[in-house]
Design a protein around this motif. Structure first.
Motif, PDB file in Angstrom:
ATOM      1  N   TYR A  89       0.833  -1.202   0.000  1.00  0.00           N
ATOM      2  CA  TYR A  89       0.000   0.000   0.000  1.00  0.00           C
ATOM      3  C   TYR A  89       0.869   1.253   0.000  1.00  0.00           C
ATOM      4  CZ  TYR A  89      -3.450  -3.474   1.432  1.00  0.00           C
ATOM      5  OH  TYR A  89      -4.253  -4.591   1.481  1.00  0.00           O
ATOM      6  N   PRO A  90       1.159   1.805  -1.165  1.00  0.00           N
ATOM      7  CA  PRO A  90       2.018   2.996  -1.254  1.00  0.00           C
ATOM      8  C   PRO A  90       1.428   4.228  -0.587  1.00  0.00           C
ATOM      9  CG  PRO A  90       1.028   2.475  -3.387  1.00  0.00           C
ATOM     10  CD  PRO A  90       0.760   1.310  -2.492  1.00  0.00           C
ATOM     11  N   GLU A  91       0.127   4.231  -0.346  1.00  0.00           N
ATOM     12  CA  GLU A  91      -0.498   5.381   0.310  1.00  0.00           C
ATOM     13  C   GLU A  91      -0.253   5.394   1.821  1.00  0.00           C
ATOM     14  OE1 GLU A  91      -3.695   2.134  -0.016  1.00  0.00           O
ATOM     15  OE2 GLU A  91      -2.020   2.911  -1.200  1.00  0.00           O
ATOM     16  N   VAL A  92       0.255   4.295   2.361  1.00  0.00           N
ATOM     17  CA  VAL A  92       0.536   4.200   3.794  1.00  0.00           C
ATOM     18  C   VAL A  92       1.957   4.698   4.059  1.00  0.00           C
ATOM     19  CG1 VAL A  92       0.823   2.640   5.768  1.00  0.00           C
ATOM     20  CG2 VAL A  92      -1.063   2.296   4.152  1.00  0.00           C
ATOM     21  N   VAL A  93       2.104   5.662   4.954  1.00  0.00           N
ATOM     22  CA  VAL A  93       3.423   6.195   5.287  1.00  0.00           C
ATOM     23  C   VAL A  93       4.004   5.541   6.524  1.00  0.00           C
ATOM     24  CG1 VAL A  93       2.597   8.105   6.757  1.00  0.00           C
ATOM     25  CG2 VAL A  93       4.752   8.339   5.518  1.00  0.00           C
ATOM     26  N   LEU A  94       3.109   5.039   7.407  1.00  0.00           N
ATOM     27  CA  LEU A  94       3.555   4.455   8.670  1.00  0.00           C
ATOM     28  C   LEU A  94       2.697   3.247   9.000  1.00  0.00           C
ATOM     29  CD1 LEU A  94       4.375   6.321  11.986  1.00  0.00           C
ATOM     30  CD2 LEU A  94       2.799   4.399  11.982  1.00  0.00           C
TER      31      LEU A  94
ATOM     32  N   LEU B  19      -4.992   4.463  16.263  1.00  0.00           N
ATOM     33  CA  LEU B  19      -4.488   5.415  15.265  1.00  0.00           C
ATOM     34  C   LEU B  19      -4.412   4.792  13.872  1.00  0.00           C
ATOM     35  CD1 LEU B  19      -1.694   7.235  17.318  1.00  0.00           C
ATOM     36  CD2 LEU B  19      -3.988   8.049  16.776  1.00  0.00           C
ATOM     37  N   ASP B  20      -5.295   3.836  13.624  1.00  0.00           N
ATOM     38  CA  ASP B  20      -5.417   3.281  12.274  1.00  0.00           C
ATOM     39  C   ASP B  20      -6.229   4.290  11.457  1.00  0.00           C
ATOM     40  OD1 ASP B  20      -5.162   0.521  10.676  1.00  0.00           O
ATOM     41  OD2 ASP B  20      -7.101   1.428  10.214  1.00  0.00           O
ATOM     42  N   VAL B  21      -5.514   5.160  10.762  1.00  0.00           N
ATOM     43  CA  VAL B  21      -6.163   6.286  10.079  1.00  0.00           C
ATOM     44  C   VAL B  21      -5.927   6.158   8.577  1.00  0.00           C
ATOM     45  CG1 VAL B  21      -6.287   8.787   9.891  1.00  0.00           C
ATOM     46  CG2 VAL B  21      -5.838   7.740  12.115  1.00  0.00           C
ATOM     47  N   ARG B  22      -6.966   5.737   7.857  1.00  0.00           N
ATOM     48  CA  ARG B  22      -6.832   5.479   6.419  1.00  0.00           C
ATOM     49  C   ARG B  22      -7.481   6.552   5.561  1.00  0.00           C
ATOM     50  NH1 ARG B  22      -6.582  -0.263   6.036  1.00  0.00           N
ATOM     51  NH2 ARG B  22      -5.886  -1.086   8.037  1.00  0.00           N
ATOM     52  N   ASP B  23      -7.876   7.661   6.140  1.00  0.00           N
ATOM     53  CA  ASP B  23      -8.538   8.728   5.366  1.00  0.00           C
ATOM     54  C   ASP B  23      -7.652   9.198   4.221  1.00  0.00           C
ATOM     55  OD1 ASP B  23     -10.911   9.883   7.416  1.00  0.00           O
ATOM     56  OD2 ASP B  23      -9.216   8.899   8.367  1.00  0.00           O
ATOM     57  N   LEU B  24      -8.271   9.507   3.086  1.00  0.00           N
ATOM     58  CA  LEU B  24      -7.524  10.045   1.954  1.00  0.00           C
ATOM     59  C   LEU B  24      -7.105  11.484   2.205  1.00  0.00           C
ATOM     60  CD1 LEU B  24      -9.635   8.654  -1.043  1.00  0.00           C
ATOM     61  CD2 LEU B  24      -7.512   7.737  -0.085  1.00  0.00           C
ATOM     62  N   SER B  25      -7.867  12.199   2.992  1.00  0.00           N
ATOM     63  CA  SER B  25      -7.603  13.615   3.260  1.00  0.00           C
ATOM     64  C   SER B  25      -6.551  13.788   4.355  1.00  0.00           C
ATOM     65  CB  SER B  25      -8.891  14.315   3.682  1.00  0.00           C
ATOM     66  OG  SER B  25      -8.606  15.571   4.272  1.00  0.00           O
ATOM     67  N   PRO B  26      -5.465  14.531   4.083  1.00  0.00           N
ATOM     68  CA  PRO B  26      -4.475  14.814   5.131  1.00  0.00           C
ATOM     69  C   PRO B  26      -5.060  15.649   6.264  1.00  0.00           C
ATOM     70  CG  PRO B  26      -4.043  16.144   3.179  1.00  0.00           C
ATOM     71  CD  PRO B  26      -5.086  15.148   2.807  1.00  0.00           C
TER      72      PRO B  26
ATOM     73  N   THR C 270       1.249  12.458   9.352  1.00  0.00           N
ATOM     74  CA  THR C 270      -0.094  12.295   8.784  1.00  0.00           C
ATOM     75  C   THR C 270      -0.255  13.109   7.511  1.00  0.00           C
ATOM     76  OG1 THR C 270      -1.097  14.147  10.017  1.00  0.00           O
ATOM     77  CG2 THR C 270      -1.090  11.986  11.088  1.00  0.00           C
ATOM     78  N   LEU C 271       0.580  14.120   7.326  1.00  0.00           N
ATOM     79  CA  LEU C 271       0.496  14.967   6.139  1.00  0.00           C
ATOM     80  C   LEU C 271       1.124  14.286   4.919  1.00  0.00           C
ATOM     81  CD1 LEU C 271       1.524  18.352   7.805  1.00  0.00           C
ATOM     82  CD2 LEU C 271      -0.768  17.364   7.574  1.00  0.00           C
ATOM     83  N   TYR C 272       1.790  13.149   5.145  1.00  0.00           N
ATOM     84  CA  TYR C 272       2.487  12.450   4.062  1.00  0.00           C
ATOM     85  C   TYR C 272       1.829  11.129   3.685  1.00  0.00           C
ATOM     86  CZ  TYR C 272       6.135  15.902   4.710  1.00  0.00           C
ATOM     87  OH  TYR C 272       6.815  17.090   4.790  1.00  0.00           O
TER      88      TYR C 272
ATOM     89  N   ALA D 165      -5.417  24.375  -0.765  1.00  0.00           N
ATOM     90  CA  ALA D 165      -6.699  24.192  -0.082  1.00  0.00           C
ATOM     91  C   ALA D 165      -6.509  23.407   1.221  1.00  0.00           C
ATOM     92  CB  ALA D 165      -7.687  23.474  -0.994  1.00  0.00           C
ATOM     93  N   SER D 166      -5.714  22.351   1.159  1.00  0.00           N
ATOM     94  CA  SER D 166      -5.465  21.544   2.359  1.00  0.00           C
ATOM     95  C   SER D 166      -4.711  22.352   3.402  1.00  0.00           C
ATOM     96  CB  SER D 166      -4.667  20.286   1.997  1.00  0.00           C
ATOM     97  OG  SER D 166      -5.445  19.406   1.213  1.00  0.00           O
ATOM     98  N   LYS D 167      -3.725  23.133   2.956  1.00  0.00           N
ATOM     99  CA  LYS D 167      -2.971  23.957   3.894  1.00  0.00           C
ATOM    100  C   LYS D 167      -3.872  24.999   4.558  1.00  0.00           C
ATOM    101  CE  LYS D 167       1.626  23.368   1.901  1.00  0.00           C
ATOM    102  NZ  LYS D 167       2.898  24.011   1.520  1.00  0.00           N
ATOM    103  N   ALA D 168      -4.784  25.552   3.792  1.00  0.00           N
ATOM    104  CA  ALA D 168      -5.714  26.542   4.340  1.00  0.00           C
ATOM    105  C   ALA D 168      -6.638  25.901   5.376  1.00  0.00           C
ATOM    106  CB  ALA D 168      -6.524  27.173   3.222  1.00  0.00           C
TER     107      ALA D 168
END
Length: 304
Positions: free
Chosen positions: A116-121, A143-150, A197-199, A263-266
């Protein structure tokens, strides 16, 4: 010191300072991993309790182990970052000198990151153990957090984080390189976990494969801010530490640094501003203490 020229899949960084009491148990749990393509980097912060002799013994026997020794104790933050800077693998894990990992821990985490390349940790569930290795209780990290949104990931982890056991999960090394790593202040592990979580997503292995030792000399047993500050950076002894302001400013810096859309940073900035409003009393108390400190120091100086 034994060395290996091959680049491993996994780098494990073990910072140690006077950790001889549990060090052999920790090292045995690492060298016995079912996934063998790893390097173990040990950085000794000038231990005087026999930790060095134990590390050299294991490094002599196992070519995957690299041992480095510093002349003095530069603090936990320096040592944790040092082992990361020496890492060569695709994935990285920190390993405390008093905790233990189940034999399949690395293998299970590697399988997830590979798939799963979308998983950072990726981290396993935790069992808390005592000084003798007996089970205290399971600990739900949640802390199993699979949301697409950072934005969603950052908010959820900030709301749920407790003992920060995910700090000892397996992380993509390239992503970790983009962060500020571990700051030299109390709670820096929380700040780094939130930055990750931002990555990408956090994935929990539904098996208890990490055994965190709770004992009287563990960093988690430090009860004062001053004691925790000295643990992270001995040179900061006596300095004023404004925890709320430090964490808030570092979160803002993490957001600016991350490869996110405007948008995400805002949205994340707006969320932090709301957090600042909700904790305004703490922020004001810290400012008041900072303003009082010079006068108190001057008064003490005159009274001598």
């Amino acid at each position: 010191m034994s060395t290996s020229s091959a680049v491993p899949t996994v780098s494990i960084g073990l910072p140690v300072y006077n950790g001889a009491r549990y060090l052999r148990q920790t090292l045995d749990s690492i060298v016995c991993q079912t996934f063998g393509d790893f390097e173990l980097i040990i950085s000794d912060n000038g231990s005087v309790d026999g930790s060095g002799e134990i590390c050299r013994e294991y490094a002599y026997r196992d070519s995957r182990i690299r041992y480095y020794c510093n002349d003095e104790n530069l603090g936990a933050s320096w040592n944790y970052n040092r082992v990361f800077e020496l890492a060569r693998g695709k994935y990285f894990r920190w390993a405390p000198a008093d905790d233990c990992f189940a034999p399949e821990s690395v293998q299970e985490c590697v399988a997830v990151l590979d798939a799963y390349p979308e998983v950072v940790l990726c981290y396993p569930q935790t069992i808390l153990i005592d000084s003798k290795g007996s089970t205290i209780r399971p600990y739900a990290d949640n802390l199993d957090v699979r949301d697409l949104s950072p934005v969603a990931r950052f908010r959820k982890v900030r709301e749920r984080i407790g003992l920060v056991n995910v700090f000892y999960g397996l992380v993509r090394l390239d992503s970790l390189k983009q962060t500020a790593l571990l700051g030299s202040y109390p709670g820096a592990d929380i700040v780094l976990a939130l930055e990750l979580t931002l990555y990408g997503q956090f994935h929990e292995i539904p098996k208890p494969l990490f055994f965190r030792r709770m004992h009287e000399h563990a960093s988690s047993s430090i009860k004062t801010v001053a004691g925790a500050q000295e643990f992270f950076d001995p040179k900061s002894r006596g300095h004023l530490f404004m925890r709320a302001w430090m964490h808030l400013s570092q979160h803002f810096a993490s957001i600016l640094r991350a490869p996110l859309s405007l948008a995400s940073k805002a949205q994340l900035t707006a969320f932090l501003l709301r957090c600042a409003i909700s904790m305004r009393h703490t922020l004001m108390e810290e400012l008041a203490e900072a303003m009082r400190r010079p006068f108190l120091n001057a008064k003490r100086g005159h009274s001598r």
